[in-house]
Design a protein around this motif. Structure first.
Motif, PDB file in Angstrom:
ATOM      1  N   TRP A  44      41.832  45.345  67.421  1.00  0.00           N
ATOM      2  CA  TRP A  44      43.041  45.834  68.078  1.00  0.00           C
ATOM      3  C   TRP A  44      43.176  45.375  69.523  1.00  0.00           C
ATOM      4  CZ3 TRP A  44      41.519  48.375  72.382  1.00  0.00           C
ATOM      5  CH2 TRP A  44      40.246  48.953  72.384  1.00  0.00           C
ATOM      6  N   ALA A  45      42.143  44.777  70.084  1.00  0.00           N
ATOM      7  CA  ALA A  45      42.060  44.598  71.541  1.00  0.00           C
ATOM      8  C   ALA A  45      42.626  43.273  72.029  1.00  0.00           C
ATOM      9  CB  ALA A  45      40.610  44.727  71.989  1.00  0.00           C
ATOM     10  N   GLY A  46      43.190  43.335  73.238  1.00  0.00           N
ATOM     11  CA  GLY A  46      43.521  42.153  73.993  1.00  0.00           C
ATOM     12  C   GLY A  46      42.398  41.855  74.963  1.00  0.00           C
ATOM     13  N   HIS A  47      42.750  41.570  76.221  1.00  0.00           N
ATOM     14  CA  HIS A  47      41.746  41.190  77.211  1.00  0.00           C
ATOM     15  C   HIS A  47      41.203  42.376  77.997  1.00  0.00           C
ATOM     16  CE1 HIS A  47      39.659  38.267  79.664  1.00  0.00           C
ATOM     17  NE2 HIS A  47      40.179  38.775  80.770  1.00  0.00           N
ATOM     18  N   LEU A  48      41.899  43.503  77.975  1.00  0.00           N
ATOM     19  CA  LEU A  48      41.505  44.649  78.797  1.00  0.00           C
ATOM     20  C   LEU A  48      41.389  45.909  77.928  1.00  0.00           C
ATOM     21  CD1 LEU A  48      43.886  43.929  81.804  1.00  0.00           C
ATOM     22  CD2 LEU A  48      41.415  43.527  81.745  1.00  0.00           C
ATOM     23  N   PRO A  49      40.437  45.934  77.009  1.00  0.00           N
ATOM     24  CA  PRO A  49      40.363  47.050  76.058  1.00  0.00           C
ATOM     25  C   PRO A  49      40.128  48.402  76.691  1.00  0.00           C
ATOM     26  CG  PRO A  49      38.417  45.630  75.883  1.00  0.00           C
ATOM     27  CD  PRO A  49      39.413  44.912  76.732  1.00  0.00           C
ATOM     28  N   SER A  50      39.482  48.456  77.852  1.00  0.00           N
ATOM     29  CA  SER A  50      39.228  49.759  78.481  1.00  0.00           C
ATOM     30  C   SER A  50      40.510  50.434  78.931  1.00  0.00           C
ATOM     31  CB  SER A  50      38.280  49.603  79.671  1.00  0.00           C
ATOM     32  OG  SER A  50      38.883  48.836  80.703  1.00  0.00           O
ATOM     33  N   LEU A  51      41.586  49.668  79.091  1.00  0.00           N
ATOM     34  CA  LEU A  51      42.889  50.229  79.427  1.00  0.00           C
ATOM     35  C   LEU A  51      43.790  50.365  78.202  1.00  0.00           C
ATOM     36  CD1 LEU A  51      43.542  48.202  82.699  1.00  0.00           C
ATOM     37  CD2 LEU A  51      43.230  50.678  82.564  1.00  0.00           C
ATOM     38  N   GLU A  52      43.500  49.602  77.167  1.00  0.00           N
ATOM     39  CA  GLU A  52      44.362  49.582  75.984  1.00  0.00           C
ATOM     40  C   GLU A  52      44.085  50.772  75.064  1.00  0.00           C
ATOM     41  OE1 GLU A  52      43.568  45.696  74.407  1.00  0.00           O
ATOM     42  OE2 GLU A  52      44.077  44.733  76.307  1.00  0.00           O
ATOM     43  N   ARG A  53      42.819  51.037  74.800  1.00  0.00           N
ATOM     44  CA  ARG A  53      42.419  52.246  74.063  1.00  0.00           C
ATOM     45  C   ARG A  53      41.271  52.884  74.831  1.00  0.00           C
ATOM     46  NH1 ARG A  53      42.343  51.185  67.488  1.00  0.00           N
ATOM     47  NH2 ARG A  53      44.539  50.566  67.259  1.00  0.00           N
ATOM     48  N   PRO A  54      41.588  53.582  75.916  1.00  0.00           N
ATOM     49  CA  PRO A  54      40.554  54.096  76.825  1.00  0.00           C
ATOM     50  C   PRO A  54      39.524  54.986  76.147  1.00  0.00           C
ATOM     51  CG  PRO A  54      42.719  54.295  77.824  1.00  0.00           C
ATOM     52  CD  PRO A  54      42.940  53.888  76.408  1.00  0.00           C
ATOM     53  N   ALA A  55      39.967  55.902  75.299  1.00  0.00           N
ATOM     54  CA  ALA A  55      39.025  56.845  74.681  1.00  0.00           C
ATOM     55  C   ALA A  55      38.028  56.113  73.793  1.00  0.00           C
ATOM     56  CB  ALA A  55      39.790  57.890  73.874  1.00  0.00           C
ATOM     57  N   GLU A  56      38.486  55.095  73.093  1.00  0.00           N
ATOM     58  CA  GLU A  56      37.597  54.353  72.206  1.00  0.00           C
ATOM     59  C   GLU A  56      36.531  53.594  73.000  1.00  0.00           C
ATOM     60  OE1 GLU A  56      38.139  51.240  68.481  1.00  0.00           O
ATOM     61  OE2 GLU A  56      39.667  52.757  68.908  1.00  0.00           O
ATOM     62  N   ILE A  57      36.945  52.978  74.101  1.00  0.00           N
ATOM     63  CA  ILE A  57      35.971  52.244  74.915  1.00  0.00           C
ATOM     64  C   ILE A  57      35.038  53.201  75.638  1.00  0.00           C
ATOM     65  CG2 ILE A  57      35.715  50.685  76.883  1.00  0.00           C
ATOM     66  CD1 ILE A  57      36.603  49.373  74.228  1.00  0.00           C
ATOM     67  N   THR A  58      35.537  54.345  76.071  1.00  0.00           N
ATOM     68  CA  THR A  58      34.663  55.344  76.684  1.00  0.00           C
ATOM     69  C   THR A  58      33.562  55.755  75.721  1.00  0.00           C
ATOM     70  OG1 THR A  58      36.456  56.187  78.081  1.00  0.00           O
ATOM     71  CG2 THR A  58      34.552  57.626  77.743  1.00  0.00           C
ATOM     72  N   ALA A  59      33.926  56.042  74.483  1.00  0.00           N
ATOM     73  CA  ALA A  59      32.932  56.434  73.480  1.00  0.00           C
ATOM     74  C   ALA A  59      31.946  55.306  73.212  1.00  0.00           C
ATOM     75  CB  ALA A  59      33.633  56.839  72.185  1.00  0.00           C
ATOM     76  N   LEU A  60      32.439  54.082  73.157  1.00  0.00           N
ATOM     77  CA  LEU A  60      31.568  52.922  72.930  1.00  0.00           C
ATOM     78  C   LEU A  60      30.561  52.777  74.058  1.00  0.00           C
ATOM     79  CD1 LEU A  60      30.988  50.262  71.297  1.00  0.00           C
ATOM     80  CD2 LEU A  60      32.656  49.165  72.816  1.00  0.00           C
ATOM     81  N   LEU A  61      31.020  52.905  75.296  1.00  0.00           N
ATOM     82  CA  LEU A  61      30.126  52.760  76.435  1.00  0.00           C
ATOM     83  C   LEU A  61      29.109  53.899  76.490  1.00  0.00           C
ATOM     84  CD1 LEU A  61      32.584  51.559  79.213  1.00  0.00           C
ATOM     85  CD2 LEU A  61      30.914  50.190  77.959  1.00  0.00           C
TER      86      LEU A  61
END
Length: 247
Positions: free
Chosen positions: A223-240
């Motif tokens: 689903w991601a472009g170049h800035l996934p932490s802004l595109e789906r923030p909750a998903e990247i937060t959980a991943l990190l």
């Protein structure tokens, strides 16, 4: 020169390094959750956010190391987006003892060359720069670097951050330098994230970095472009949080 920064929380240190499309505010969606579990530092590179460009030769990696030293951070997990990921690789390769874990979100790499897919973007940026069309530059950035999952608030945030850095680029100052590094020297557990909607250049770079860094894990987000932490923030937060929690 001292970088502008935020630091909060306690526990294992984490350093967040921003993209050149943005500044340290790009980590706002992750900030609260990360600082609940870690001591988190997020600086603005020179010429971004609240850090002026300054004068004299420098490297962004040395700036980050100096900031870590000033805060008595001997070792930290690094999370880098795009250009910030490039700087994270320099630090992890040249100073492996300072980097405990490494997460690269659609990162560039030292010495990486843009492919032909970047031509239209670079030409458009050059035309807008020559015309001193700062709002146009900001809009081009948001249109190019955010994937389809981004909402209006993410697009507005990127436009605002890029407006600021484009204006700062007109001020007198010196641009930093970067050096080639041997990614095989990286010893930190490494997660390389790629976006399927990112430009092919960055998808290729992600595969190359994952191949060269010993033991690196490559994760492609469909689903991601170049800035996934802004595109789906909750998903990247959980991943990190999951990646940083692993001993």
């Amino acid at each position: 020169m001292a970088l502008s920064y935020d630091v909060a929380g306690s526990g294992t240190p984490v350093v967040l390094l921003h993209s050149t499309a943005c500044d340290r505010r790009m980590w706002d969606p992750q900030w609260a959750a990360l600082t609940e579990r870690h001591r988190v530092l997020r600086p603005d590179f020179r010429g971004y956010g609240q850090t002026p460009r300054g004068t004299g030769p420098y490297t962004d990696a040395e700036d980050v190391l100096a900031l870590m030293d000033s805060l008595a951070i001997d070792s930290a997990a690094l999370v880098g987006a795009s250009f910030g990921g490039r700087i994270a690789q320099v630090l992890a390769a040249d100073h492996p003892e300072r980097v405990s874990r490494l997460a690269l979100l659609c990162a560039g790499t030292p010495g990486g060359q843009p492919g032909p897919d970047m031509d239209d973007y670079l030409q458009a940026e050059a035309r807008l720069t020559a015309a001193e069309d700062v709002p146009g530059i900001a809009e081009l950035f948001a249109r190019t670097w955010l994937g389809p999952a981004a909402d209006d608030s993410a697009r507005e945030a990127v436009r605002a951050m890029r407006l600021n850095s484009a204006r700062m680029a007109t001020e007198p100052g010196t641009w930093g330098t970067s050096a080639l590094v041997d990614l095989r020297e990286i010893t930190a557990p490494t997660l390389v994230v790629s976006g399927r909607h990112d430009l092919p250049t960055y998808q290729r770079i992600a595969r190359e970095v994952a191949d060269r860094v010993p033991g690196a894990r490559l994760l492609e987000l469909d689903w991601a472009g170049h800035l996934p932490s802004l595109e789906r923030p909750a998903e990247i937060t959980a991943l990190l949080l999951e990646f940083l929690a692993v001993p």
